[in-house]
Design an enzyme around this catalytic site. Structure first.
Site, mmCIF file in Angstrom:
data_model
loop_
_atom_site.group_PDB
_atom_site.id
_atom_site.type_symbol
_atom_site.label_atom_id
_atom_site.label_comp_id
_atom_site.label_asym_id
_atom_site.label_seq_id
_atom_site.Cartn_x
_atom_site.Cartn_y
_atom_site.Cartn_z
ATOM 1 N N SER A 148 0.905 -1.048 0.129
ATOM 2 C CA SER A 148 0.050 -0.102 0.036
ATOM 3 C C SER A 148 0.874 1.203 0.038
ATOM 4 O O SER A 148 1.989 1.284 0.201
ATOM 5 C CB SER A 148 -0.906 -0.044 1.199
ATOM 6 O OG SER A 148 -1.520 1.259 1.489
ATOM 7 N N TYR A 161 -1.996 -1.347 10.621
ATOM 8 C CA TYR A 161 -1.967 -1.602 9.144
ATOM 9 C C TYR A 161 -0.735 -0.915 8.646
ATOM 10 O O TYR A 161 0.047 -1.652 7.779
ATOM 11 C CB TYR A 161 -3.088 -0.647 8.475
ATOM 12 C CG TYR A 161 -3.239 -0.893 7.333
ATOM 13 C CD1 TYR A 161 -4.213 -1.965 6.716
ATOM 14 C CD2 TYR A 161 -2.683 0.335 6.216
ATOM 15 C CE1 TYR A 161 -4.486 -1.907 5.262
ATOM 16 C CE2 TYR A 161 -2.857 -0.241 4.908
ATOM 17 C CZ TYR A 161 -3.919 -1.154 4.398
ATOM 18 O OH TYR A 161 -4.052 -1.143 2.982
HETATM 19 N N1 NAD Z 1 -8.822 -0.761 -0.688
HETATM 20 C C1 NAD Z 1 -7.589 0.008 -0.738
HETATM 21 O O1 NAD Z 1 -7.715 1.252 -0.669
HETATM 22 C C2 NAD Z 1 -6.207 -0.479 -0.428
HETATM 23 C C3 NAD Z 1 -4.948 0.297 -0.735
HETATM 24 C C4 NAD Z 1 -3.898 -0.147 -0.614
HETATM 25 C C5 NAD Z 1 -3.549 -1.612 -0.441
HETATM 26 N N2 NAD Z 1 -4.874 -2.083 -0.016
HETATM 27 C C6 NAD Z 1 -4.411 -3.688 0.415
HETATM 28 O O2 NAD Z 1 -4.974 -4.519 -0.713
HETATM 29 C C7 NAD Z 1 -5.355 -5.920 -0.051
HETATM 30 C C8 NAD Z 1 -6.697 -6.101 -0.461
HETATM 31 O O3 NAD Z 1 -7.686 -5.134 0.169
HETATM 32 P P1 NAD Z 1 -9.112 -4.721 -0.506
HETATM 33 O O4 NAD Z 1 -9.439 -3.563 -0.317
HETATM 34 O O5 NAD Z 1 -9.384 -5.301 -1.389
HETATM 35 O O6 NAD Z 1 -9.997 -5.180 0.886
HETATM 36 P P2 NAD Z 1 -11.247 -6.231 0.808
HETATM 37 O O7 NAD Z 1 -11.925 -6.220 2.301
HETATM 38 O O8 NAD Z 1 -12.216 -5.871 -0.386
HETATM 39 O O9 NAD Z 1 -10.738 -7.558 0.733
HETATM 40 C C9 NAD Z 1 -9.912 -8.397 1.548
HETATM 41 C C10 NAD Z 1 -10.107 -9.790 1.714
HETATM 42 O O10 NAD Z 1 -9.534 -10.639 2.643
HETATM 43 C C11 NAD Z 1 -10.039 -11.517 3.114
HETATM 44 N N3 NAD Z 1 -9.623 -11.729 4.508
HETATM 45 C C12 NAD Z 1 -9.509 -10.889 5.516
HETATM 46 N N4 NAD Z 1 -8.922 -11.516 6.647
HETATM 47 C C13 NAD Z 1 -8.862 -12.741 6.210
HETATM 48 C C14 NAD Z 1 -8.276 -14.170 6.861
HETATM 49 N N5 NAD Z 1 -8.000 -13.924 8.006
HETATM 50 N N6 NAD Z 1 -8.253 -15.163 6.265
HETATM 51 C C15 NAD Z 1 -8.760 -15.039 4.882
HETATM 52 N N7 NAD Z 1 -9.069 -14.092 4.374
HETATM 53 C C16 NAD Z 1 -9.156 -12.670 4.958
HETATM 54 C C17 NAD Z 1 -11.481 -10.735 3.271
HETATM 55 O O11 NAD Z 1 -12.424 -11.803 3.537
HETATM 56 C C18 NAD Z 1 -11.869 -10.197 1.811
HETATM 57 O O12 NAD Z 1 -12.116 -11.013 0.851
HETATM 58 C C19 NAD Z 1 -5.143 -5.442 1.367
HETATM 59 O O13 NAD Z 1 -3.856 -6.143 1.881
HETATM 60 C C20 NAD Z 1 -5.139 -4.080 1.708
HETATM 61 O O14 NAD Z 1 -4.152 -3.648 2.468
HETATM 62 C C21 NAD Z 1 -6.123 -1.702 -0.188
#
Ligand code: NAD
Length: 266
Positions: A148, A161
């Site tokens: 991120s 985070y």
């Molecule tokens: N959305 C953003 O703005 C953003 C920005 C930068 C980085 N990210 C990173 O991208 C990645 C995905 O984020 P997203 O926005 O798609 O989130 P999201 O919440 O849409 O999806 C995350 C997924 O991870 C799964 N998950 C969480 N805990 C879990 C566990 N203990 N075991 C198995 N599965 C688990 C959830 O069920 C979900 O399907 C993350 O690492 C997040 O930090 C997101």
């Protein structure tokens, strides 16, 4: 005259991961779902890992007709032994699963801090550990860690985070150094705010922590430091992940591909 061959595989202009097995964590939603679909569209057999069975069912439906295949694998990544086992035999590993909690440090629940570090740092370590023997054995592997902008910059109220993502950057670089002699690359992708449930779920928390109404969070908190004033789409992140696994990216390792709309240009 035949042009010189710039890099191995440069004669193949389109992405083709046919015959490759990929594992994507957090594949039931958001960025992970987009990554699973992108890799499957390029022919990979994708082990889609998530704790959310209904999201995985939905993914399976969306993947119908793609060149590759999606195999759902319901798993809570806090089960670290199971996570390590699930990664055995994978050619491409995308460490993506994550969760967010927005609270000031003095109010941050220690159990949530522990869970965030387990899912977002320790599980990636165990998945890499589980994947490497096969990757080293065949002399080829691709690890992409979904970090991120918070792997490179801090924001207030996101201690767990930010700590996890900074740790993931270090883990990724170490994997790059150790993997290089074995044909394994390891990189991070670093998006700013992506249009996913993870962002939607934190709007109320952000409003409370910053003391502003929820409707002002997007412009005054999330997009404040971005030069490009929009959220990035999950498919744009998935494209960067696929690129890092492709032949033209074979010399890219130990780095972080920043998709932050200019945030870190400040
Ligand atoms: N959305 C953003 O703005 C953003 C920005 C930068 C980085 N990210 C990173 O991208 C990645 C995905 O984020 P997203 O926005 O798609 O989130 P999201 O919440 O849409 O999806 C995350 C997924 O991870 C799964 N998950 C969480 N805990 C879990 C566990 N203990 N075991 C198995 N599965 C688990 C959830 O069920 C979900 O399907 C993350 O690492 C997040 O930090 C997101």
């Amino acid at each position: 005259m035949t042009p010189p061959r710039a890099f191995p595989g440069s004669e193949a202009p389109t992405l083709d991961f046919g015959g490759r097995i990929a594992l994507v964590t957090g594949a039931a939603g958001g960025i992970g779902r987009a990554c699973a679909l992108r890799l499957a569209a390029a022919g990979a057999r994708v082990r889609a890992v998530d704790r959310d069975p209904s999201g995985l069912d939905d993914l399976l439906g969306a993947a119908r007709g793609l060149a590759g295949a999606v195999e759902p694998h319901v798993l809570d990544l806090t089960d670290l032994d199971a996570a390590e086992q699930a990664a055995a035999g994978t050619d491409i590993l995308v460490n993506n699963a994550g969760l967010q909690r927005v609270r000031p440090l003095e109010e941050f629940p220690p159990d949530v801090f522990h869970t965030v570090l387990t899912v977002m740092l320790e599980a990636p370590f165990r998945l890499i550990r589980g994947a490497l023997p096969h990757m080293y054995g065949q002399g080829w592997g691709r690890i992409v860690n979904v970090s991120s902008v918070h792997g490179l910059r801090a924001s207030a109220f996101k201690s767990a985070y930010v700590a996890a993502k900074h740790g993931l950057e270090g883990l990724s670089k170490t994997a790059a150094l150790e993997g290089a002699p074995h044909g394994v690359t390891s990189n991070c992708v670093n998006p700013a705010y992506v249009r996913t449930p993870l962002v939607e779920k934190q709007l109320a928390d952000q409003a409370r922590a910053h003391g502003i109404p929820e409707e002002r969070v997007l412009s005054e908190v999330l997009l404040q430091d971005s030069a490009l004033k929009r959220l990035i789409e999950p498919e744009e992140v998935a494209e960067a992940v696929a690129y890092l696994c492709s032949p033209p990216a074979s010399f890219i390792t130990g780095t972080s591909l920043v998709l932050d709309g200019g945030w870190t240009a400040h």
